[in-house]
Design a protein around this motif. Structure first.
Motif, mmCIF file in Angstrom:
data_model
loop_
_atom_site.group_PDB
_atom_site.id
_atom_site.type_symbol
_atom_site.label_atom_id
_atom_site.label_comp_id
_atom_site.label_asym_id
_atom_site.label_seq_id
_atom_site.Cartn_x
_atom_site.Cartn_y
_atom_site.Cartn_z
ATOM 1 N N UNK A 281 2.440 1.350 2.368
ATOM 2 C CA UNK A 281 2.916 0.869 3.659
ATOM 3 C C UNK A 281 2.583 -0.610 3.838
ATOM 4 N N UNK A 282 1.352 -0.978 3.494
ATOM 5 C CA UNK A 282 0.926 -2.370 3.613
ATOM 6 C C UNK A 282 1.744 -3.276 2.711
ATOM 7 N N UNK A 283 2.008 -2.818 1.489
ATOM 8 C CA UNK A 283 2.785 -3.618 0.550
ATOM 9 C C UNK A 283 4.210 -3.812 1.039
ATOM 10 N N UNK A 284 4.813 -2.761 1.567
ATOM 11 C CA UNK A 284 6.182 -2.868 2.072
ATOM 12 C C UNK A 284 6.241 -3.762 3.307
ATOM 13 N N UNK B 132 -6.089 0.855 9.829
ATOM 14 C CA UNK B 132 -6.617 1.393 8.580
ATOM 15 C C UNK B 132 -7.288 2.744 8.783
ATOM 16 N N UNK B 133 -7.861 2.953 9.956
ATOM 17 C CA UNK B 133 -8.525 4.224 10.232
ATOM 18 C C UNK B 133 -8.521 4.487 11.731
ATOM 19 N N UNK C 142 -8.519 12.255 4.454
ATOM 20 C CA UNK C 142 -7.920 11.100 3.791
ATOM 21 C C UNK C 142 -6.880 11.532 2.766
ATOM 22 N N UNK C 143 -6.066 10.577 2.357
ATOM 23 C CA UNK C 143 -5.021 10.825 1.379
ATOM 24 C C UNK C 143 -5.287 10.052 0.099
ATOM 25 N N UNK C 144 -4.261 9.322 -0.361
ATOM 26 C CA UNK C 144 -4.355 8.427 -1.509
ATOM 27 C C UNK C 144 -4.381 9.183 -2.833
ATOM 28 N N UNK C 145 -5.291 10.129 -2.970
ATOM 29 C CA UNK C 145 -5.275 11.022 -4.124
ATOM 30 C C UNK C 145 -4.161 12.044 -3.915
ATOM 31 N N UNK D 57 -11.852 1.149 3.669
ATOM 32 C CA UNK D 57 -10.471 1.596 3.852
ATOM 33 C C UNK D 57 -9.417 0.625 3.345
ATOM 34 N N UNK D 58 -9.661 -0.664 3.484
ATOM 35 C CA UNK D 58 -8.685 -1.658 3.064
ATOM 36 C C UNK D 58 -8.772 -2.060 1.611
ATOM 37 N N UNK D 59 -9.763 -1.527 0.885
ATOM 38 C CA UNK D 59 -9.891 -1.827 -0.531
ATOM 39 C C UNK D 59 -9.120 -0.866 -1.413
ATOM 40 N N UNK D 60 -8.682 0.233 -0.814
ATOM 41 C CA UNK D 60 -7.812 1.221 -1.466
ATOM 42 C C UNK D 60 -8.445 1.894 -2.679
#
Length: 247
Positions: free
Chosen positions: A67-70, A106-107, A149-152, A123-126
Motif C-alpha cells: 500500500x505504501x509503495x503504491x 501503521x498501527x 498482524x499480516x505480512x506473512x 511497523x514501518x520497517x516491514x
C-alpha cells in the motif's frame, strides 16, 4: 463481538468477496483489515472501494508495505514482479483511492488489541515475523494482550507467558482456540488474496473479543478467475501461477 481478521488481500477481488460472504455466515460484526490491500492482483480499485466502505462502517484498517509503495508510486527494494504490479496499480487508482492509502496508519490500538501489518517492534520497517524470535520481539514491544498482524502469508499463532516463555502453533482451520488470559498472543491470519502455504484457499481468522476464542478459516474461491484477472491486466504470469498452487 466477533472480529474478522483479514490481511494481504493483494487486489484479489474473488478471494476478498468470498471471505466477506463467509464472514457474514459466521456472525461477524466487526472487521480488522491488516494491510496490503493492493499489489500483485488485477482488481485493486474494486478491493480498495470495498475496504473504504468497510472503514466507513467502523472497520479498522492499517497500512501495508505494498500500500505504501503504491501510494508513493515506487518500490525500489521489491522484486521485479512486485515492482511491476506497484507501477501498474498506481497508474490505475483514482486520486481519492491513492489518498486513502496514503493516510492509513501503521498501527491502531483498540483497548487491549494491537492491529499492525508487519510487526509490533518496528511497523514501518516491514520486518517479517518469521518465527518465535521475531514474535517475542513483537510481543515485548507492546503491553497489549493481543497483536494481530499480516505480512506473512501463512497462518500462525504465537504466545508469550508471564514468565517469558514463548510458544508457537500452526492452526487447524475451523478449530476453536481459547486464547488464555495469562498470556500475550500474536495472531497471523494468513493471506486472503495470496496464500503461500500450498493451499490456494483464502485465509482469514475470526476473533471473539468477548470469549477470547479464535478460529482460523480457509475459504475456497474462484482462483481461476483471479488468475485470469492478473493475465488480462498484463501483469507477470508468475503472479497468476502462484495463486493456483498457493505458493
Amino acid at each position: 463481538m466477533k472480529i474478522a481478521l483479514i490481511t494481504d488481500i493483494h487486489a484479489n477481488a474473488q478471494a476478498f468477496s468470498a471471505v466477506l460472504e463467509h464472514a457474514q455466515t459466521q456472525g461477524v460484526t466487526d472487521y480488522a483489515l491488516l494491510g496490503d490491500f493492493v499489489g500483485y492482483g488485477g482488481d485493486p480499485g474494486w478491493v480498495l472501494d470495498k475496504v473504504r466502505e468497510l472503514v466507513s462502517r467502523g472497520a479498522v484498517a492499517v497500512l501495508g508495505n505494498h500500500d505504501a509503495a503504491v501510494a508513493k508510486g515506487e518500490a525500489p527494494t521489491m522484486r521485479d514482479e512486485a515492482q511491476a504490479a506497484v507501477v501498474w496499480t498506481h497508474a490505475r487508482l483514482s486520486t481519492e483511492q491513492l489518498a486513502f492509502l496514503a493516510q492509513l496508519p501503521l498501527s491502531i490500538t483498540v483497548e487491549d488489541r494491537l492491529f499492525v501489518h508487519a510487526n509490533g517492534f518496528d511497523p514501518g520497517g516491514w520486518a517479517y515475523v518469521q518465527g518465535r524470535l521475531e514474535a517475542m520481539r513483537s510481543l515485548h514491544a507492546t503491553s497489549c494482550r493481543f497483536t494481530f498482524c499480516g505480512h506473512m502469508h501463512e497462518p500462525m499463532l504465537y504466545h508469550l507467558s508471564g514468565t517469558g516463555k514463548a510458544g508457537e502453533f500452526t492452526p487447524t482451520p475451523g478449530v476453536t482456540i481459547p486464547l488464555l488470559p495469562n498470556r500475550q498472543w500474536l495472531v497471523i491470519p494468513g493471506s486472503c488474496g495470496q496464500p503461500r502455504d500450498g493451499n490456494p484457499a483464502a485465509c482469514y481468522a475470526i476473533f471473539d473479543a468477548v470469549s477470547g476464542n479464535l478460529n482460523f478459516q480457509r475459504v475456497p474461491y474462484d482462483v481461476e478467475g483471479a488468475a485470469a484477472s492478473i493475465r488480462a491486466a498484463g501483469l507477470p504470469e508468475r503472479l497468476a501461477e502462484r495463486l493456483l498452487t498457493g505458493q
